[in-house]
Design a protein around this motif. Structure first.
Motif, PDB file in Angstrom:
ATOM      1  N   ALA A   8       0.855  -1.184   0.000  1.00  0.00           N
ATOM      2  CA  ALA A   8       0.000   0.000   0.000  1.00  0.00           C
ATOM      3  C   ALA A   8       0.889   1.230   0.000  1.00  0.00           C
ATOM      4  O   ALA A   8       2.093   1.157   0.275  1.00  0.00           O
ATOM      5  N   ARG A   9       0.299   2.388  -0.300  1.00  0.00           N
ATOM      6  CA  ARG A   9       1.048   3.642  -0.307  1.00  0.00           C
ATOM      7  C   ARG A   9       1.006   4.351   1.048  1.00  0.00           C
ATOM      8  O   ARG A   9       1.656   5.369   1.231  1.00  0.00           O
ATOM      9  N   THR A  10       0.247   3.812   1.973  1.00  0.00           N
ATOM     10  CA  THR A  10       0.201   4.336   3.337  1.00  0.00           C
ATOM     11  C   THR A  10       0.450   3.200   4.317  1.00  0.00           C
ATOM     12  O   THR A  10       0.322   2.024   3.972  1.00  0.00           O
ATOM     13  N   ALA A  11       0.805   3.558   5.544  1.00  0.00           N
ATOM     14  CA  ALA A  11       1.052   2.555   6.582  1.00  0.00           C
ATOM     15  C   ALA A  11      -0.292   2.039   7.101  1.00  0.00           C
ATOM     16  O   ALA A  11      -0.750   2.410   8.180  1.00  0.00           O
ATOM     17  N   VAL A  12      -0.919   1.182   6.322  1.00  0.00           N
ATOM     18  CA  VAL A  12      -2.290   0.761   6.592  1.00  0.00           C
ATOM     19  C   VAL A  12      -2.422  -0.021   7.900  1.00  0.00           C
ATOM     20  O   VAL A  12      -3.495  -0.033   8.510  1.00  0.00           O
ATOM     21  N   ASP A  13      -1.361  -0.673   8.335  1.00  0.00           N
ATOM     22  CA  ASP A  13      -1.417  -1.401   9.596  1.00  0.00           C
ATOM     23  C   ASP A  13      -0.604  -0.689  10.681  1.00  0.00           C
ATOM     24  O   ASP A  13      -0.232  -1.285  11.688  1.00  0.00           O
ATOM     25  N   GLY A  14      -0.345   0.599  10.452  1.00  0.00           N
ATOM     26  CA  GLY A  14       0.360   1.418  11.432  1.00  0.00           C
ATOM     27  C   GLY A  14      -0.425   2.679  11.715  1.00  0.00           C
ATOM     28  O   GLY A  14      -1.605   2.621  12.067  1.00  0.00           O
ATOM     29  N   ASP A  15       0.201   3.840  11.501  1.00  0.00           N
ATOM     30  CA  ASP A  15      -0.491   5.097  11.802  1.00  0.00           C
ATOM     31  C   ASP A  15      -1.245   5.658  10.608  1.00  0.00           C
ATOM     32  O   ASP A  15      -1.833   6.741  10.695  1.00  0.00           O
ATOM     33  N   GLY A  16      -1.226   4.951   9.475  1.00  0.00           N
ATOM     34  CA  GLY A  16      -1.977   5.383   8.306  1.00  0.00           C
ATOM     35  C   GLY A  16      -1.324   6.485   7.498  1.00  0.00           C
ATOM     36  O   GLY A  16      -1.891   6.951   6.512  1.00  0.00           O
ATOM     37  N   ALA A  17      -0.131   6.909   7.891  1.00  0.00           N
ATOM     38  CA  ALA A  17       0.544   7.998   7.190  1.00  0.00           C
ATOM     39  C   ALA A  17       1.129   7.517   5.867  1.00  0.00           C
ATOM     40  O   ALA A  17       1.400   6.319   5.691  1.00  0.00           O
ATOM     41  N   PRO A  18       1.342   8.429   4.915  1.00  0.00           N
ATOM     42  CA  PRO A  18       1.989   8.046   3.656  1.00  0.00           C
ATOM     43  C   PRO A  18       3.374   7.464   3.910  1.00  0.00           C
ATOM     44  O   PRO A  18       4.118   7.943   4.774  1.00  0.00           O
ATOM     45  N   VAL A  19       3.697   6.433   3.152  1.00  0.00           N
ATOM     46  CA  VAL A  19       4.992   5.780   3.334  1.00  0.00           C
ATOM     47  C   VAL A  19       6.112   6.733   2.910  1.00  0.00           C
ATOM     48  O   VAL A  19       5.932   7.572   2.030  1.00  0.00           O
ATOM     49  N   LYS A  20       7.247   6.633   3.551  1.00  0.00           N
ATOM     50  CA  LYS A  20       8.403   7.453   3.185  1.00  0.00           C
ATOM     51  C   LYS A  20       8.905   7.045   1.804  1.00  0.00           C
ATOM     52  O   LYS A  20       8.828   5.878   1.421  1.00  0.00           O
ATOM     53  N   PRO A  21       9.461   8.000   1.034  1.00  0.00           N
ATOM     54  CA  PRO A  21       9.919   7.678  -0.319  1.00  0.00           C
ATOM     55  C   PRO A  21      11.161   6.800  -0.313  1.00  0.00           C
ATOM     56  O   PRO A  21      11.929   6.783   0.656  1.00  0.00           O
ATOM     57  N   MET A  22      11.342   6.103  -1.393  1.00  0.00           N
ATOM     58  CA  MET A  22      12.546   5.301  -1.605  1.00  0.00           C
ATOM     59  C   MET A  22      13.658   6.225  -2.091  1.00  0.00           C
ATOM     60  O   MET A  22      13.539   6.841  -3.162  1.00  0.00           O
ATOM     61  N   PRO A  23      14.751   6.371  -1.344  1.00  0.00           N
ATOM     62  CA  PRO A  23      15.820   7.279  -1.789  1.00  0.00           C
ATOM     63  C   PRO A  23      16.511   6.758  -3.047  1.00  0.00           C
ATOM     64  O   PRO A  23      16.760   5.553  -3.180  1.00  0.00           O
ATOM     65  N   GLY A  24      16.843   7.666  -3.940  1.00  0.00           N
ATOM     66  CA  GLY A  24      17.544   7.270  -5.151  1.00  0.00           C
ATOM     67  C   GLY A  24      18.893   6.640  -4.860  1.00  0.00           C
ATOM     68  O   GLY A  24      19.306   5.693  -5.537  1.00  0.00           O
ATOM     69  N   TRP A  25      19.598   7.147  -3.843  1.00  0.00           N
ATOM     70  CA  TRP A  25      20.912   6.583  -3.529  1.00  0.00           C
ATOM     71  C   TRP A  25      20.818   5.152  -3.026  1.00  0.00           C
ATOM     72  O   TRP A  25      21.731   4.345  -3.245  1.00  0.00           O
ATOM     73  N   LEU A  26      19.690   4.818  -2.364  1.00  0.00           N
ATOM     74  CA  LEU A  26      19.522   3.456  -1.879  1.00  0.00           C
ATOM     75  C   LEU A  26      19.230   2.508  -3.040  1.00  0.00           C
ATOM     76  O   LEU A  26      19.716   1.373  -3.065  1.00  0.00           O
TER      77      LEU A  26
END
Length: 253
Positions: free
Chosen positions: A74-92
């Motif tokens: 999902a694009r949000t932490a549906v089983d957590g606080d429901g906030a949008p997930v942090k982006p995937m860093p390009g360097w990672l």
């Protein structure tokens, strides 16, 4: 350990599954530990994963790019606080591509993955052949491209009592290799087969800085962590426990 009698060598544990000991130097390990601490902060921070049957995973987790939950994304932490997930860093994502080149050998000169060091691989995986296919650089042994668009990271934190049962990374539609980076305490990593959670499997000790990549015929293999070895983390990291960063390609659109 620097003073062990026989230095650990890169090993192909199963077809397409490669262990590269000590791939991350201490500086890069420190950087990744600090990055994990930032990612673990709320919102969409470190949480306990609950299974549909009502149980809980003993390893806690934070996700980047897309949020994994049993058993989907999902694009949000549906089983957590429901906030949008942090982006995937390009360097990672770029580090993931470097990891694939380190595991399978560098692509040919002029390929689209410049992260690999120039020149021949001093420790080639036995049986691998590398070369260009069309406008991409591939490992021809397992038909794996090097310009892999890693877009998901799962960061799991294990304390001394945490475990991970045998499972497959099966929610992704893409077949690109999974990259696993170990930080902190050593663990016993159990790498199995693609048919069942049982034997045959092989136990590998993963230490801080180790790289493990599995793709090709081993992409959907069962794997798990039956044991963490407390107190084995390099003291310079200032980390108690084990961090595992797993990079994946979702292929989910």
């Amino acid at each position: 350990m620097d003073d062990e009698l026989f230095p650990r060598e890169r090993t192909e544990v199963a077809p397409g599954a490669v262990h590269v000991p000590g791939w991350l130097d201490l500086r890069r390990q420190r950087e990744l530990v600090e990055a994990c601490r930032e990612w673990a902060r709320p919102p969409a921070g470190l949480r306990t994963v609950r299974t549909p049957g009502g149980g809980t995973m003993t390893a806690r987790q934070v996700c980047l790019g897309l949020h994994w939950y049993p058993y989907g994304y999902a694009r949000t932490a549906v089983d957590g606080d429901g906030a949008p997930v942090k982006p995937m860093p390009g360097w990672l994502a770029e580090l993931g591509r470097e990891a694939v080149a380190a595991a399978y050998g560098p692509p040919v000169e002029g390929g689209p993955a410049p992260a690999a060091p120039p020149g021949p691989d001093p420790n080639p995986v036995q049986g691998s052949v590398h070369g260009p296919v069309g406008d991409r650089a591939y490992d021809l042994a397992y038909d794996i491209p090097y310009d892999i668009p890693y877009d998901i990271a799962l960061v799991n934190f294990y304390d001394g009592d945490a475990r991970m049962g045998m499972h497959r990374d099966a929610e992704e539609r893409a077949e690109d290799p999974v990259v696993s980076l170990s930080l902190g305490d050593s663990c016993v990593f159990r790498f199995g087969n693609t048919v069942s959670r049982g034997r045959p499997y092989r136990d590998v000790e993963l230490r801080s800085g180790d790289l493990f990549v599995f793709g090709g015929p081993s992409r959907r293999a069962y794997h798990g962590v039956p044991k963490v070895l407390p107190g084995t983390a390099p003291p310079e990291l200032g980390l108690t426990g084990r961090l595992n960063i797993t990079l994946r390609v979702g292929g989910l659109g």
